[in-house]
Design a protein around this motif. Structure first.
Motif, PDB file in Angstrom:
ATOM      1  N   THR A 145     -17.608  46.352  79.262  1.00 14.36           N
ATOM      2  CA  THR A 145     -16.850  47.446  79.869  1.00 14.36           C
ATOM      3  C   THR A 145     -15.798  46.866  80.822  1.00 14.36           C
ATOM      4  O   THR A 145     -15.876  45.706  81.239  1.00 14.36           O
ATOM      5  CB  THR A 145     -17.769  48.373  80.686  1.00 14.36           C
ATOM      6  OG1 THR A 145     -18.338  47.611  81.750  1.00 14.36           O
ATOM      7  CG2 THR A 145     -18.878  48.955  79.822  1.00 14.36           C
ATOM      8  N   ARG A 146     -14.867  47.714  81.159  1.00  9.51           N
ATOM      9  CA  ARG A 146     -13.817  47.370  82.118  1.00  9.51           C
ATOM     10  C   ARG A 146     -14.425  46.944  83.446  1.00  9.51           C
ATOM     11  O   ARG A 146     -14.095  45.901  84.004  1.00  9.51           O
ATOM     12  CB  ARG A 146     -12.989  48.650  82.312  1.00  9.51           C
ATOM     13  CG  ARG A 146     -11.602  48.490  82.732  1.00  9.51           C
ATOM     14  CD  ARG A 146     -10.970  49.885  82.877  1.00  9.51           C
ATOM     15  NE  ARG A 146     -10.621  50.069  84.283  1.00  9.51           N
ATOM     16  CZ  ARG A 146      -9.543  49.526  84.827  1.00  9.51           C
ATOM     17  NH1 ARG A 146      -8.710  48.825  84.107  1.00  9.51           N
ATOM     18  NH2 ARG A 146      -9.274  49.703  86.114  1.00  9.51           N
ATOM     19  N   GLU A 147     -15.348  47.762  83.947  1.00 10.31           N
ATOM     20  CA  GLU A 147     -15.955  47.512  85.249  1.00 10.31           C
ATOM     21  C   GLU A 147     -16.675  46.171  85.269  1.00 10.31           C
ATOM     22  O   GLU A 147     -16.579  45.395  86.209  1.00 10.31           O
ATOM     23  CB  GLU A 147     -16.971  48.614  85.606  1.00 10.31           C
ATOM     24  CG  GLU A 147     -16.378  49.969  85.889  1.00 10.31           C
ATOM     25  CD  GLU A 147     -15.756  50.626  84.662  1.00 10.31           C
ATOM     26  OE1 GLU A 147     -16.263  50.391  83.533  1.00 10.31           O
ATOM     27  OE2 GLU A 147     -14.759  51.339  84.819  1.00 10.31           O
ATOM     28  N   PHE A 148     -17.426  45.922  84.190  1.00 11.32           N
ATOM     29  CA  PHE A 148     -18.179  44.673  84.110  1.00 11.32           C
ATOM     30  C   PHE A 148     -17.230  43.476  84.143  1.00 11.32           C
ATOM     31  O   PHE A 148     -17.439  42.507  84.866  1.00 11.32           O
ATOM     32  CB  PHE A 148     -19.024  44.655  82.839  1.00 11.32           C
ATOM     33  CG  PHE A 148     -19.823  43.387  82.662  1.00 11.32           C
ATOM     34  CD1 PHE A 148     -21.043  43.231  83.313  1.00 11.32           C
ATOM     35  CD2 PHE A 148     -19.354  42.347  81.869  1.00 11.32           C
ATOM     36  CE1 PHE A 148     -21.778  42.059  83.168  1.00 11.32           C
ATOM     37  CE2 PHE A 148     -20.081  41.181  81.724  1.00 11.32           C
ATOM     38  CZ  PHE A 148     -21.296  41.031  82.371  1.00 11.32           C
ATOM     39  N   ARG A 149     -16.165  43.555  83.369  1.00 13.22           N
ATOM     40  CA  ARG A 149     -15.242  42.425  83.293  1.00 13.22           C
ATOM     41  C   ARG A 149     -14.595  42.159  84.646  1.00 13.22           C
ATOM     42  O   ARG A 149     -14.437  41.007  85.057  1.00 13.22           O
ATOM     43  CB  ARG A 149     -14.167  42.709  82.243  1.00 13.22           C
ATOM     44  CG  ARG A 149     -14.697  42.615  80.821  1.00 13.22           C
ATOM     45  CD  ARG A 149     -13.563  42.796  79.818  1.00 13.22           C
ATOM     46  NE  ARG A 149     -13.889  42.193  78.550  1.00 13.22           N
ATOM     47  CZ  ARG A 149     -14.060  42.869  77.414  1.00 13.22           C
ATOM     48  NH1 ARG A 149     -13.916  44.178  77.394  1.00 13.22           N
ATOM     49  NH2 ARG A 149     -14.355  42.229  76.297  1.00 13.22           N
ATOM     50  N   ILE A 150     -14.222  43.234  85.333  1.00 14.77           N
ATOM     51  CA  ILE A 150     -13.560  43.073  86.636  1.00 14.77           C
ATOM     52  C   ILE A 150     -14.507  42.375  87.614  1.00 14.77           C
ATOM     53  O   ILE A 150     -14.138  41.440  88.307  1.00 14.77           O
ATOM     54  CB  ILE A 150     -13.102  44.452  87.179  1.00 14.77           C
ATOM     55  CG1 ILE A 150     -11.925  44.961  86.333  1.00 14.77           C
ATOM     56  CG2 ILE A 150     -12.725  44.375  88.644  1.00 14.77           C
ATOM     57  CD1 ILE A 150     -11.500  46.394  86.631  1.00 14.77           C
ATOM     58  N   LYS A 151     -15.747  42.827  87.629  1.00 14.68           N
ATOM     59  CA  LYS A 151     -16.717  42.256  88.557  1.00 14.68           C
ATOM     60  C   LYS A 151     -17.010  40.796  88.214  1.00 14.68           C
ATOM     61  O   LYS A 151     -16.972  39.904  89.074  1.00 14.68           O
ATOM     62  CB  LYS A 151     -18.007  43.083  88.502  1.00 14.68           C
ATOM     63  CG  LYS A 151     -19.046  42.590  89.489  1.00 14.68           C
ATOM     64  CD  LYS A 151     -20.381  43.279  89.350  1.00 14.68           C
ATOM     65  CE  LYS A 151     -21.390  42.510  90.199  1.00 14.68           C
ATOM     66  NZ  LYS A 151     -22.689  42.440  89.585  1.00 14.68           N
ATOM     67  N   VAL A 152     -17.276  40.562  86.950  1.00 18.28           N
ATOM     68  CA  VAL A 152     -17.739  39.227  86.556  1.00 18.28           C
ATOM     69  C   VAL A 152     -16.609  38.199  86.586  1.00 18.28           C
ATOM     70  O   VAL A 152     -16.848  37.013  86.805  1.00 18.28           O
ATOM     71  CB  VAL A 152     -18.441  39.298  85.182  1.00 18.28           C
ATOM     72  CG1 VAL A 152     -18.765  37.925  84.643  1.00 18.28           C
ATOM     73  CG2 VAL A 152     -19.729  40.115  85.320  1.00 18.28           C
ATOM     74  N   ALA A 153     -15.358  38.646  86.426  1.00 16.72           N
ATOM     75  CA  ALA A 153     -14.233  37.711  86.517  1.00 16.72           C
ATOM     76  C   ALA A 153     -14.251  37.013  87.873  1.00 16.72           C
ATOM     77  O   ALA A 153     -14.069  35.786  87.966  1.00 16.72           O
ATOM     78  CB  ALA A 153     -12.912  38.448  86.309  1.00 16.72           C
ATOM     79  N   GLY A 154     -14.497  37.777  88.919  1.00 18.99           N
ATOM     80  CA  GLY A 154     -14.551  37.191  90.256  1.00 18.99           C
ATOM     81  C   GLY A 154     -15.726  36.237  90.397  1.00 18.99           C
ATOM     82  O   GLY A 154     -15.592  35.136  90.943  1.00 18.99           O
ATOM     83  N   VAL A 155     -16.859  36.660  89.901  1.00 19.42           N
ATOM     84  CA  VAL A 155     -18.072  35.828  89.995  1.00 19.42           C
ATOM     85  C   VAL A 155     -17.854  34.485  89.297  1.00 19.42           C
ATOM     86  O   VAL A 155     -18.147  33.419  89.849  1.00 19.42           O
ATOM     87  CB  VAL A 155     -19.276  36.564  89.363  1.00 19.42           C
ATOM     88  CG1 VAL A 155     -20.490  35.638  89.274  1.00 19.42           C
ATOM     89  CG2 VAL A 155     -19.605  37.833  90.153  1.00 19.42           C
ATOM     90  N   LEU A 156     -17.328  34.546  88.080  1.00 23.51           N
ATOM     91  CA  LEU A 156     -17.161  33.315  87.306  1.00 23.51           C
ATOM     92  C   LEU A 156     -16.099  32.411  87.920  1.00 23.51           C
ATOM     93  O   LEU A 156     -16.249  31.184  87.949  1.00 23.51           O
ATOM     94  CB  LEU A 156     -16.807  33.637  85.856  1.00 23.51           C
ATOM     95  CG  LEU A 156     -17.906  34.303  85.022  1.00 23.51           C
ATOM     96  CD1 LEU A 156     -17.456  34.398  83.572  1.00 23.51           C
ATOM     97  CD2 LEU A 156     -19.215  33.542  85.111  1.00 23.51           C
ATOM     98  N   ALA A 157     -15.009  33.007  88.396  1.00 23.83           N
ATOM     99  CA  ALA A 157     -13.949  32.202  89.010  1.00 23.83           C
ATOM    100  C   ALA A 157     -14.516  31.479  90.234  1.00 23.83           C
ATOM    101  O   ALA A 157     -14.242  30.300  90.451  1.00 23.83           O
ATOM    102  CB  ALA A 157     -12.773  33.093  89.385  1.00 23.83           C
ATOM    103  N   ARG A 158     -15.323  32.190  91.009  1.00 25.10           N
ATOM    104  CA  ARG A 158     -15.924  31.577  92.197  1.00 25.10           C
ATOM    105  C   ARG A 158     -16.829  30.410  91.799  1.00 25.10           C
ATOM    106  O   ARG A 158     -16.781  29.329  92.372  1.00 25.10           O
ATOM    107  CB  ARG A 158     -16.722  32.642  92.963  1.00 25.10           C
ATOM    108  CG  ARG A 158     -17.134  32.197  94.342  1.00 25.10           C
ATOM    109  CD  ARG A 158     -18.098  33.184  94.957  1.00 25.10           C
ATOM    110  NE  ARG A 158     -19.363  33.154  94.264  1.00 25.10           N
ATOM    111  CZ  ARG A 158     -20.079  34.220  93.938  1.00 25.10           C
ATOM    112  NH1 ARG A 158     -19.669  35.423  94.256  1.00 25.10           N
ATOM    113  NH2 ARG A 158     -21.217  34.077  93.300  1.00 25.10           N
ATOM    114  N   ARG A 159     -17.655  30.644  90.769  1.00 26.44           N
ATOM    115  CA  ARG A 159     -18.562  29.579  90.343  1.00 26.44           C
ATOM    116  C   ARG A 159     -17.804  28.401  89.743  1.00 26.44           C
ATOM    117  O   ARG A 159     -18.159  27.241  89.958  1.00 26.44           O
ATOM    118  CB  ARG A 159     -19.565  30.130  89.319  1.00 26.44           C
ATOM    119  CG  ARG A 159     -20.542  31.126  89.931  1.00 26.44           C
ATOM    120  CD  ARG A 159     -21.502  31.651  88.865  1.00 26.44           C
ATOM    121  NE  ARG A 159     -22.410  32.648  89.419  1.00 26.44           N
ATOM    122  CZ  ARG A 159     -23.337  33.280  88.689  1.00 26.44           C
ATOM    123  NH1 ARG A 159     -23.459  33.017  87.412  1.00 26.44           N
ATOM    124  NH2 ARG A 159     -24.135  34.169  89.249  1.00 26.44           N
ATOM    125  N   ALA A 160     -16.751  28.707  88.984  1.00 30.98           N
ATOM    126  CA  ALA A 160     -15.947  27.622  88.379  1.00 30.98           C
ATOM    127  C   ALA A 160     -15.259  26.821  89.475  1.00 30.98           C
ATOM    128  O   ALA A 160     -15.193  25.588  89.418  1.00 30.98           O
ATOM    129  CB  ALA A 160     -14.929  28.193  87.399  1.00 30.98           C
TER     130      ALA A 160
END
Lengths: 156, 731, 286
Positions: C260-275
């Protein structure tokens, strides 16, 4: 039509095929090597795995024409002179197959895996074989068979 | 042929049963020699292809095949006009095989061609013009039940409701099972929980797509090579649909690359036969993976409401379920099995399950491993888990307090014979997994599951060869190593070595009728018939020995693979081995064979308890299965490796269902994920090793105590994983 | 359909620029053959570039690397120099598909397929990679981010093909990483992907950063706000949170079957932070 000369399981083979025909279709429909299976036709299941110049590939994602001058290895070439490869023996011993339709692909992929990594961890086996789908076994017995074959091959 | 009261499989010393010999079909399968559905060919063979509706619901005004027919290389085209209405009980099968007045789902077959090559066939399909009148569609079960929903079948009236409805509906029928009065039960409860659940449809996901090779001559005789779980069913159904005598259609079952219930009906086979008859040539028809997803049977999607009441002390006082299954475009979802199995694990005074069979614009569902049970168990076990949590009771303890046992009146009617649920619960509680510490973000789930297991029509022939080996012909396609088990049981009875028996799956003209390999029935029914056929042969072997010795047949007994005189009074003769008797068979009366034909009854039900540890990424929600244990009652494990394989395979499919597998339909009513890329079955790196515990509570209905094991293992995972995801600790 | 396997770049360009109707370059073929199979493309000409020697090599060049367009993921993954210099790029390339797909799939193919969810592209953009485009009018070098313009569409002109991918010299005290979210552990298309590359000064302060996200827009996007959130900081928790928020804010994803849109928006931040945290570790030489 394209005329192609290649080596399959060490033997020289010449065939003609349509330019858009896959290596899988050539093997199965023109050369009667039906060991490689079509499970999806889109590279998602690995049942059609063969080696191309030593690298495992999905033969459904290779054109027959691309095989010109290359070395192709299929499941039919794994046993040598009627003697089963340790992977084949361990797949039988560990009951690593139920229906057996994914087995040729697993054997080709596992053989290539062990040639590059003779002592893989469980995780390396699982990730290395993630491109081979099995719907029957839950992979447990397949992974154990590969581990056992690796151990047997290291012993020689 | 039930278990002999004096024979206890738990203590009997079997020579072969319970060992792990190599399967007889194994060699062919590791060298690439085994022939599956798509591996056959015939001289002059044509390639068949099917044109499928892109619309979920459309009236087919006309089909114009004229341009396609003119394409060089096209040898036959069939449409609805080539299939006549016949047996009313097969009408839905026929309409599913080839659309009649309407296309009822995305992927519904509308025409087929046979051509000299795949590329010609593909081109021909593009030249067929279908004039569709697009109709409104519905793919969701709850939406389909609403008033005003698009109606699929104008003549469908809900069955089993009073008064009989006059208006057409998408609800094909209602069913109800249970006893007592749940409302009364809820009044006695300290805690009552009611929850609503939905589960999506999943596909069996066998790796081998449907495939067949048909050849019909103008003499009306035909042959069909096909991957199927039941070639006799294929023969009878196809003969009826294409108008052939049953005796004139010989069907051979290929090696089968997975079925899980999905290959218990026909899809392409009648089409291939019709094309072959029209072209006068053999026709090979193989589904693509996309066709498998769009047009072969997934399971039902479900909408369920479950209400259960318990006392503080953990006694379930009442249980009620209202279950709605959509089974695609035709009546016949496994709603009855779902409703019957809902509370089958428990000994309940007040229990009721009501089911609704609903049609939608989706492919006709086909059986999938314990059809109907996994989703209902998900709902019931989830509510039980919540109740255990609420009353502060260990979830295994709650289940043990209410467990069904011998003599329990099951929630679907019959009284249970000897069953193994309590034994499984105890074994799960004793397993080290149950008390193992959990890491951060990890949870543990536990759930129980039930499956009926079937028996059914079975016919086995056992021929003693001149060299003392034995040829065993069975009629149930081997879907997971059953030929090995049959060889073991035959050799066990005959007292000969395992590798002296070779089992084959006979074609339909070589052996009497056999029901489909389904319902976890093969090791039970075909095993039972194999044992009986072996005993039949033993009787004949003893008679031959008696003849050689010149004594009465009753004075000969069979022991350790030899005939010997029953006692000193019978005479003093050196024992004769099977091989010795076989060698002289021509002189003693001709060939020696054992047979057995049966409609097997007494398939014992099987229960399982699963334990699952899952870890959840708190930020992304991604779930990893860390540990998994299956505990299941096998009655008696003939070949334990293949029993474990069934446990592990079912668990893996359940894990897929719980985590990532689902049919995704767009607003346009089209399937969005008809491929293994986006229909995501578990890959090797998704799973841990799957531990197994084989519990053996003998089934009184089988001579060795065998219970079917194939299906129960997919029933508990949905609830077990859901609870593990929720991070619920045991207490 | 015609199949050609030229042995020179010139020969390939000539074929592609000829009047052959719809022409397609075949490198690894792991996208092209699927598209042909599913009737999404029916080329009149296929130009197989794997027989062009120069396109099968990885060369160390000017402190960086020149990766031929027909180099497979497996070959890239076995290249010690690339693994050491640009681990994020190598990891991203090696996430594409299975071992079988790795034996064929190429960086150039992943890029020219122009999927917004392509795994290697965020990593390449983060690494500041460029491509050598060759066509009837000669060669030009183009930043990776300028190649895809929308789902399935590139800026390449008729007759042009990607000859090689250029990775710059790895600056001292820098590191890169790529992470993606998929529901399974392998074999899926990224629901979200995040590539980060950053450089520290001698004091450990971030002096340069590049951040790119996949599967959150019509093409892979670079996120300057996220880069700004890191530059000038010690890449501490606060900076990482601000970068994550910038990433989420930059997303303009769609709802689809994969997420979903919401999921992608949230997880983009999480993954960028972890990367970014992994890239930081690498920059610090850990």
């Amino acid at each position: 039509m394209v005329r192609v000369t290649t080596r399959i399981n060490g033997d020289e083979v010449t065939f003609v095929c349509e330019p858009d025909e896959t290596l899988l279709d050539v093997l199965r429909d023109r050369l009667n090597l039906t060991g490689a299976k079509e499970g999806c036709g889109t590279g998602d299941c690995g049942a059609c795995s063969v080696t191309l110049d030593g690298r495992v590939v999905c033969s459904c994602l290779v054109l027959g024409a691309e095989a010109e001058g290359r070395q192709v290895g299929t499941v039919e070439g794994i046993a040598r002179n009627g003697k089963l490869h340790p992977l084949q023996e361990k797949f039988l011993e560990f009951a690593a197959l139920q229906c057996g339709v994914c087995t040729p692909g697993f054997l080709v992929a596992a053989k290539a895996l062990l040639e590059r990594n003779p002592d893989p961890t469980e995780a390396e086996i699982r990730f290395g074989l993630a491109g081979n789908l099995c719907r029957c076994t839950g992979y447990d017995k397949i992974v154990r068979a590969v581990q056992a074959a690796a151990a047997a091959m290291r012993k020689g | 042929m039930p278990l002999d009261a004096k024979f206890d499989p738990a203590t009997h010393h079997f020579r072969l049963v319970g060992t792990r010999p190599l399967r007889p079909d194994g060699y062919d399968k590791v060298v690439g020699r085994a022939r599956f559905g798509a591996d056959a060919s015939a001289p002059g063979m044509l390639v068949g292809r099917i044109l499928r509706s892109p619309h979920p619901h459309a009236r087919i005004r006309a089909i114009d095949t004229a341009r396609a027919a003119k394409l060089p290389g096209v040898k036959a085209i069939v449409t609805r006009d080539d299939f006549k209405d016949g047996d009313p009980s097969l009408k839905d099968v026929l309409v599913n095989v080839m659309a009649r007045d309407k296309a009822l789902y995305d992927g519904h077959a509308v025409a087929a061609v046979a051509a000299t090559s795949a590329s010609v066939a593909r081109k021909a399909l593009k030249l067929i013009r279908v004039d569709y009148e697009i109709l409104p569609h519905v793919t969701d079960v709850d939406e389909a039940m609403k008033p005003g929903a698009p109606i699929l079948h104008g003549d469908m009236r809900t069955e089993n409701i009073e008064p009989a409805p006059k208006k057409a509906s998408n609800v094909a029928s209602r069913c109800e099972f249970g006893h007592g009065d749940p409302e009364q039960g809820f009044k006695q409860a300290d805690v009552v929980i009611e929850r609503r659940f939905k589960t999506e449809a999943t596909h069996q996901g066998y790796i081998e797509p449907h495939a067949c090779l048909a050849s019909v001559g103008s003499d009306g005789q035909g042959e069909l090579w096909v991957c199927t779980q039941g070639h006799y069913m294929v023969r009878n159904t196809c003969a009826a649909l294409v108008g052939m005598d049953v005796s004139k259609l010989r069907v051979t079952a290929s090696e089968i690359g997975g079925g899980f219930g999905g290959k218990t009906t026909v899809f392409i086979e009648p089409v291939a036969l019709a094309l072959s008859r029209k072209a006068g040539k053999p026709v090979k028809l193989v589904m693509s993976r996309e066709e498998v997803f769009r047009a072969s049977g997934p399971t039902s999607s479900a909408s369920m409401t479950v209400k259960i009441g318990v006392t503080r002390h953990g006694r379930i006082t009442g249980a009620h379920a209202d279950i709605r299954f959509q089974g695609g475009a035709f009546a016949g979802s496994p709603i009855e099995l779902g409703a019957m199995s809902a509370f089958a694990c428990y000994d309940l005074e007040h229990v009721k399950a009501v089911g609704w069979d609903v049609v939608t614009n989706r492919p006709k569902q086909a059986a999938y491993r314990a059809p109907g049970a996994p989703m209902v168990a998900f709902a019931v076990e989830s509510v039980l888990d919540e109740l255990a949590h609420k009353i502060g009771m260990d979830p295994v303890e709650l289940r043990l307090k209410n467990t069904a046992k011998e003599g329990t009146r099951s929630s679907y009617g019959p009284k249970y014979n000897r069953i193994g649920l309590a034994a499984c619960l105890e074994a799960a509680r004793r397993h080290p997994h149950y008390e193992a510490p959990l890491g951060p973000n990890q949870g543990r789930g536990i759930a129980a599951g039930f499956w009926f297991n079937f028996g059914g029509q079975t016919c086995v022939s056992l021929n003693v060869n001149i060299d003392g080996t034995v040829a065993l012909a069975v009629g149930t396609p081997d879907i997971g190593g059953s030929r090995a088990s049959m060889c073991m049981m035959a050799a066990e009875e005959l007292g000969i070595e395992y590798d002296k028996v070779r089992a084959i799956v006979a074609d339909t003209s070589s052996l009497g009728y056999n029901d489909i390999s389904e319902g976890s029935r093969v090791t039970f029914s075909t095993g039972l018939a194999t044992i009986a056929a072996a005993r039949d042969a033993i009787g004949k072997l003893c008679a031959r020995a008696a003849k050689i010795w010149g004594i009465a047949p009753e004075a000969v007994v069979w022991e350790n693979g030899r005939a010997r005189p029953a006692g000193p009074n019978a005479g003093d003769f050196a024992p004769l081995s099977l091989a010795e008797i076989a060698k002289t068979a021509a002189k003693t009366g001709g060939p020696i064979a054992g047979h057995h034909e049966v409609n097997a009854d007494g398939a014992g039900v099987s229960f399982a308890v699963h334990l699952c540890d899952a870890e959840v990424d708190p930020e992304t929600g991604r779930v990893t299965i860390k540990r998994y244990t299956v505990v299941q009652d096998a009655g008696k494990a003939i070949h334990p490796s293949y029993v474990e394989g069934q446990f592990q395979g079912g668990a893996a499919q359940g894990i897929g269902w719980a985590l990532n597998e689902e049919y995704v339909y767009g607003r346009d009513g089209r399937l969005q994920n008809p491929g293994f890329l986006d229909y995501r079955i578990p890959v090797a790196s998704d799973l841990p090793m799957i531990d197994t515990v084989i519990v053996e509570v003998p089934n009184p209905g089988h001579p060795y105590g065998v219970r079917g094991v194939g299906e129960t293992s997919i029933v508990p995972p949905l609830a077990a994983i859901d609870k593990a995801k929720a991070g619920k600790k045991r207490r | 359909m015609r199949y050609e396997a030229p042995t020179t770049v010139k020969g390939a360009v000539k074929l592609l620029a000829g009047k052959a109707g719809l022409a397609r370059v075949l490198a690894g073929g792991t996208d092209l053959l699927v598209q042909m199979r599913t009737d999404r493309v029916a080329p009149d000409l296929i130009v197989d570039v794997k027989r062009i020697a120069g396109m099968r090599r990885i060369e160390a060049k000017a402190g960086g690397f020149r990766i031929g367009a027909a180099v497979s993921g497996a070959e890239l993954g076995e290249h010690k120099g690339m693994r050491k210099a640009w681990p994020g790029v190598v990891e991203a390339a090696c996430l594409i598909g299975s071992t079988q797909v790795q034996g064929r799939a190429t960086l150039a193919g992943n890029l020219c397929n122009a999927s917004p969810a392509a795994d290697s592209v965020p990593a390449l953009i983060a690494a500041g990679a460029a491509v050598v485009v060759v066509g009837p009018r000669g060669r030009r070098t183009v930043p990776v981010e300028q190649i895809p313009v929308g789902p399935g569409r590139t800026s390449l002109k008729r007759g042009e093909l990607v000859e090689a991918i250029l990775l710059p010299k790895r600056p001292p005290r820098s590191g890169d990483a790529y992470l993606r979210f998929i529901p399974r552990s392998e074999m899926d298309i990224a629901v979200v992907g995040a590539g980060v590359s950053l450089t520290l000064d001698r004091q450990g302060v971030c002096s340069a950063a590049r951040v790119a996200l996949g599967a959150v827009a019509e093409r892979v996007i670079r996120v300057p706000e996220a880069e700004a959130a890191l530059i000038g900081t010690k890449v501490d928790g606060e900076a990482l949170e601000r970068m994550a928020a910038s990433c989420s804010a930059a997303c303009r994803p769609i709802d689809d079957k994969r997420g979903t849109r919401e999921f992608r928006i949230k997880v983009a931040g999480v993954l960028a932070r972890r990367a970014a945290a992994i890239a930081l570790k690498r920059a610090r030489g850990k």
